[in-house]
Design a protein around this motif. Structure first.
Motif, mmCIF file in Angstrom:
data_model
loop_
_atom_site.group_PDB
_atom_site.id
_atom_site.type_symbol
_atom_site.label_atom_id
_atom_site.label_comp_id
_atom_site.label_asym_id
_atom_site.label_seq_id
_atom_site.Cartn_x
_atom_site.Cartn_y
_atom_site.Cartn_z
ATOM 1 N N ASP A 68 0.827 -1.206 0.000
ATOM 2 C CA ASP A 68 0.000 0.000 0.000
ATOM 3 C C ASP A 68 0.867 1.263 0.000
ATOM 4 O OD1 ASP A 68 -2.614 1.280 0.115
ATOM 5 O OD2 ASP A 68 -2.017 1.875 2.155
ATOM 6 N N ILE A 77 -10.193 6.561 1.801
ATOM 7 C CA ILE A 77 -11.546 6.048 1.945
ATOM 8 C C ILE A 77 -12.054 6.382 3.335
ATOM 9 C CG2 ILE A 77 -11.217 4.190 0.268
ATOM 10 C CD1 ILE A 77 -10.912 2.260 2.616
ATOM 11 N N PRO A 90 -14.467 5.721 6.874
ATOM 12 C CA PRO A 90 -14.592 4.611 7.826
ATOM 13 C C PRO A 90 -15.552 3.513 7.371
ATOM 14 C CG PRO A 90 -14.847 6.726 8.944
ATOM 15 C CD PRO A 90 -14.788 7.000 7.480
ATOM 16 N N GLN A 122 -16.287 2.592 4.219
ATOM 17 C CA GLN A 122 -15.627 1.791 3.186
ATOM 18 C C GLN A 122 -14.531 0.921 3.783
ATOM 19 O OE1 GLN A 122 -14.585 4.950 0.358
ATOM 20 N NE2 GLN A 122 -15.572 3.665 -1.197
ATOM 21 N N ALA A 123 -13.799 1.454 4.738
ATOM 22 C CA ALA A 123 -12.745 0.675 5.382
ATOM 23 C C ALA A 123 -13.329 -0.554 6.075
ATOM 24 C CB ALA A 123 -11.977 1.527 6.384
ATOM 25 N N GLN A 124 -14.456 -0.378 6.748
ATOM 26 C CA GLN A 124 -15.108 -1.496 7.419
ATOM 27 C C GLN A 124 -15.573 -2.546 6.420
ATOM 28 O OE1 GLN A 124 -15.197 -1.999 10.684
ATOM 29 N NE2 GLN A 124 -16.165 -3.970 10.334
ATOM 30 N N ARG A 142 -14.249 -3.235 3.565
ATOM 31 C CA ARG A 142 -13.093 -3.904 2.966
ATOM 32 C C ARG A 142 -12.324 -4.759 3.961
ATOM 33 N NH1 ARG A 142 -10.423 0.361 -1.220
ATOM 34 N NH2 ARG A 142 -12.345 1.004 -2.218
ATOM 35 N N ALA A 143 -12.575 -4.587 5.239
ATOM 36 C CA ALA A 143 -11.853 -5.328 6.282
ATOM 37 C C ALA A 143 -12.431 -6.730 6.398
ATOM 38 C CB ALA A 143 -11.935 -4.594 7.613
#
Length: 60
Positions: A9, A27, A29, A31-33, A35-36
Motif C-alpha cells: 500500500d 476512503i 470509515p 468503506q474501510a469497514q 473492505r476489512a
C-alpha cells in the motif's frame, strides 16, 4: 503477511504522489469497514504466494 500488505500500500501511495494524485486511495470509515475482511481465503492464498519456493515451508 499484514506487513506485506502495508508495504504494498505504501508503494502504491508513493506512486500516486509521484504522479501528482494526492487524494487517491483515501476512503472513509464505512468503506474501510466493508473492505476489512478475510473471506475468500485471502489469508491462505497470500500465505501460499509468499511461501512458494521457500525450502523451509512445510505445506499442510
Amino acid at each position: 503477511m499484514l506487513t506485506w500488505y502495508v508495504e504494498d500500500d505504501a508503494w502504491v501511495e508513493l506512486d500516486c504522489l509521484a504522479a501528482g494524485l494526492e487524494d487517491v486511495g483515501l476512503i472513509g470509515p464505512e468503506q474501510a469497514q466493508e473492505r476489512a475482511t478475510w473471506s475468500g481465503r485471502i489469508r491462505e492464498r497470500m500465505w501460499d504466494y509468499l511461501s512458494t519456493g521457500d525450502p523451509e515451508h512445510i505445506s499442510s
